[in-house]
Scaffold this active site. Structure first.
Site, short mmCIF file in Angstrom:
data_model
loop_
_atom_site.label_atom_id
_atom_site.label_comp_id
_atom_site.label_asym_id
_atom_site.label_seq_id
_atom_site.Cartn_x
_atom_site.Cartn_y
_atom_site.Cartn_z
N ARG A 214 0.84 -1.11 0.08
CA ARG A 214 0.01 -0.32 0.12
C ARG A 214 0.85 1.21 0.05
O ARG A 214 2.09 1.04 0.06
CB ARG A 214 -0.92 0.03 1.19
CG ARG A 214 -1.82 -1.20 1.29
CD ARG A 214 -3.14 -1.01 2.26
NE ARG A 214 -3.77 -2.33 2.35
CZ ARG A 214 -4.63 -2.85 1.64
NH1 ARG A 214 -4.96 -1.81 0.45
NH2 ARG A 214 -5.42 -3.76 1.63
N ALA A 215 0.10 2.22 -0.13
CA ALA A 215 0.92 3.61 -0.15
C ALA A 215 1.91 3.83 0.99
O ALA A 215 1.57 3.57 2.22
CB ALA A 215 0.07 4.84 -0.32
N SER A 218 2.87 8.17 -0.71
CA SER A 218 2.28 8.52 -1.83
C SER A 218 0.81 8.55 -1.76
O SER A 218 0.25 7.94 -0.70
CB SER A 218 2.80 7.65 -2.98
OG SER A 218 2.10 6.48 -2.86
N ASP A 275 11.71 7.42 3.72
CA ASP A 275 11.94 6.23 2.52
C ASP A 275 13.36 6.14 1.86
O ASP A 275 13.58 6.73 0.88
CB ASP A 275 10.77 6.52 1.27
CG ASP A 275 10.65 5.08 0.65
OD1 ASP A 275 11.34 4.12 1.02
OD2 ASP A 275 9.99 5.31 -0.30
#
Length: 510
Positions: A214-215, A218, A275
């Site tokens: 999943r995101a 984003s 990230d």
């Protein structure tokens, strides 16, 4: 002290009975106990402390909150959040053991990493095992992730992290010498090529068991987008059935425990908006290895407001991915693509799903850039698998789309996963208009993604941003540049306020 010949009985662990509260705490395991509970009194559990819950062979570390009387929870009960309830697998009235959690030895390695020391394979394995077992709180997880971002993981640490994440989860094997997979490193809104690539590759007789996250930071991940079209929470048996039947799938990796520690880290990365390159590489490769892939195509978008900003950064990331993949027995092909603007028109799960369907169905108004990029990446996969000669892959991919074979394969995959449905539409929307006439010279991926998230994506599937212009377009004053979609008037107003304050989302020069 016992005397010779005496039998010493094991200490009896304090117990309470389980009560389901229906408390939605997202991923957090929470237990509510009365302050006059015999367990709290005898064990000295303090409010907001960590406790270890055990039931039926399962255990979970939970955050304890205490109640000063009342009727929500009785003195002999432990009230559980939905996350704790599901992880323990209990029923109302079941007995739960409550104790202090053991000391986390792996935290000493996290502290060493905070102070700039590198982690060996053993230390990384201990950390990842504790993460996967749910022993780390969000504070522990944040410390680890921040330490690995402040001083980036070196190549050995990336390798150790990758192998550890594979080892603590399930691992699929397939009866095929070539198993294809594809992944984008992210940072580019609307870049929803995976469903199209999977359909093209599977339609050409190759195996492509695609599991997606999943995101993270984003407005939509592939799993979020596919969830608007079909079921994605497939267990291992269902995933294997779909792949063996159709040659491919589009499933959420978190439902099948492939690299489960990665799913925990991703959840906290999303909150921290982190990230890092090393964790990104370990995340991508661990999922591919666990899924049984042998050949992987990696899309690295490069642009001034993409995750990867420069060609040098892309080369460094590609080198890390390729080297760690090689050491893990994977054959990888990295493709550097244009990250100067979003791909397609939609940013958000349902809007991106509409773009995917338009390309697969061959609709006249389908986003041409999404089709080209999908054919490029699918073509590399077809070449990597030996399905066609070098330089012939993109043409074969385009032909597979044009003939309708990819669309037929996509429909069959979705039907096998639970049925194909149309994506939802938003209940509130409003356009953002050009303040002046001119030419669109720049698009800020980050602010556009932020706008879509403020509108409610990815949690509200129909929320997001629909683009009406591309780079180089000539626009008139008052012409719609984009439309914001939301599920509630309040979220729409909030997103529009952000759009008004951030005019750098689209740069228009006279």
């Amino acid at each position: 002290m016992s005397k010779p010949g005496q039998t010493v009985s094991a200490p009896v662990l304090p117990t309470l009975t389980a009560r389901r509260l229906g408390l939605l705490s997202q991923h957090d395991a929470i237990v509510l106990m009365r302050e006059d509970s015999p367990v709290c009194r005898s064990e000295g559990h303090a409010p907001r402390s960590q406790v270890l819950l055990r039931a039926g062979g399962r255990e979970v570390t939970a955050m304890l909150y205490q109640l000063a009387g009342g009727h929500l929870v009785r003195a002999h009960e432990a009230g559980l959040s939905e996350a704790a309830w599901e992880r323990l697998g209990v029923a109302d009235g079941d007995e739960i053991q409550v104790r202090h959690p053991p000391a986390l030895g792996s935290m000493s390695s996290v502290r060493r990493r905070v102070y700039g020391r590198r982690l060996d394979a053993g230390a990384m394995m201990e950390i990842v095992a504790d993460v996967a077992a749910g022993r780390y709180t969000d504070a522990h997880l944040s410390a680890f992730l921040t330490a690995c971002s402040t001083l980036p993981l070196d190549r050995d640490e990336v390798l150790h992290l990758t192998r550890a994440m594979v080892q603590v989860g399930e691992r699929l094997t397939w009866d095929s010498p070539v198993v294809i997979d594809k992944h984008s490193v992210g940072g580019l809104p609307g870049n929803r090529t995976s469903p199209i690539v999977v359909a093209i590759v599977a339609a050409n007789g190759l195996l492509i068991p695609k599991t997606s996250s999943r995101a993270i930071t984003s407005p939509a991940g592939t799993a979020d987008t596919m969830e608007t079209l079909t079921r994605v929470d497939l267990d291992l048996a269902a995933l294997r059935r779909v792949v063996e039947q159709e040659g491919g799938c589009l499933a959420w990796g978190g439902a099948v425990r492939l690299s489960p520690a990665d799913d925990v880290l991703i959840r906290v990365e999303r909150v921290l908006d982190l990230d890092s390159e090393g964790q990104l590489a370990a995340s991508v490769l661990s999922k591919k290895i666990a899924a049984g892939s042998t050949h992987v195509v990696l899309d690295i978008p490069v642009g001034p407001t993409a995750k990867v900003r420069s060609r040098d950064d892309a080369d460094a990331l590609a080198d890390t991915l390729a080297e760690v993949a090689r050491l893990c027995g994977l054959e990888v092909r990295c493709v550097r693509t244009d990250g100067g603007q979003p791909v397609g028109r939609g940013i958000g799960p349902a809007l991106e799903a509409r773009d995917v369907l338009a390309v697969l169905r061959g609709a006249p108004n389908a986003p041409a850039d999404l089709r080209r990029r999908s054919c490029l990446l699918a073509g590399v996969a077809l070449e990597l698998a030996g399905r066609c000669g070098a330089g012939e892959g993109a043409a074969l991919a385009d032909q597979t789309l044009a003939s309708g074979l990819a669309w037929s394969k996509f429909q069959r995959i979705c039907e096998a996963q639970g049925g194909l449905r149309e994506p939802p539409s938003s209940t509130a929307s409003r356009p953002v208009l050009a303040a002046r006439a001119g030419r669109v010279t720049a698009m800020n991926n980050r602010t556009l993604a932020r706008l879509a998230k403020l509108a409610g994506a990815p949690d509200n599937k129909a929320a997001g941003v629909e683009l009406h212009v591309r780079l180089g377009a000539e626009v008139a004053a008052g012409e719609p540049l984009l439309t914001v979609h939301a599920e509630a008037p309040g979220e729409l107003a909030y997103a529009l306020d952000y759009a008004a304050a951030n005019t750098d989302m689209l740069t228009i020069e006279a």
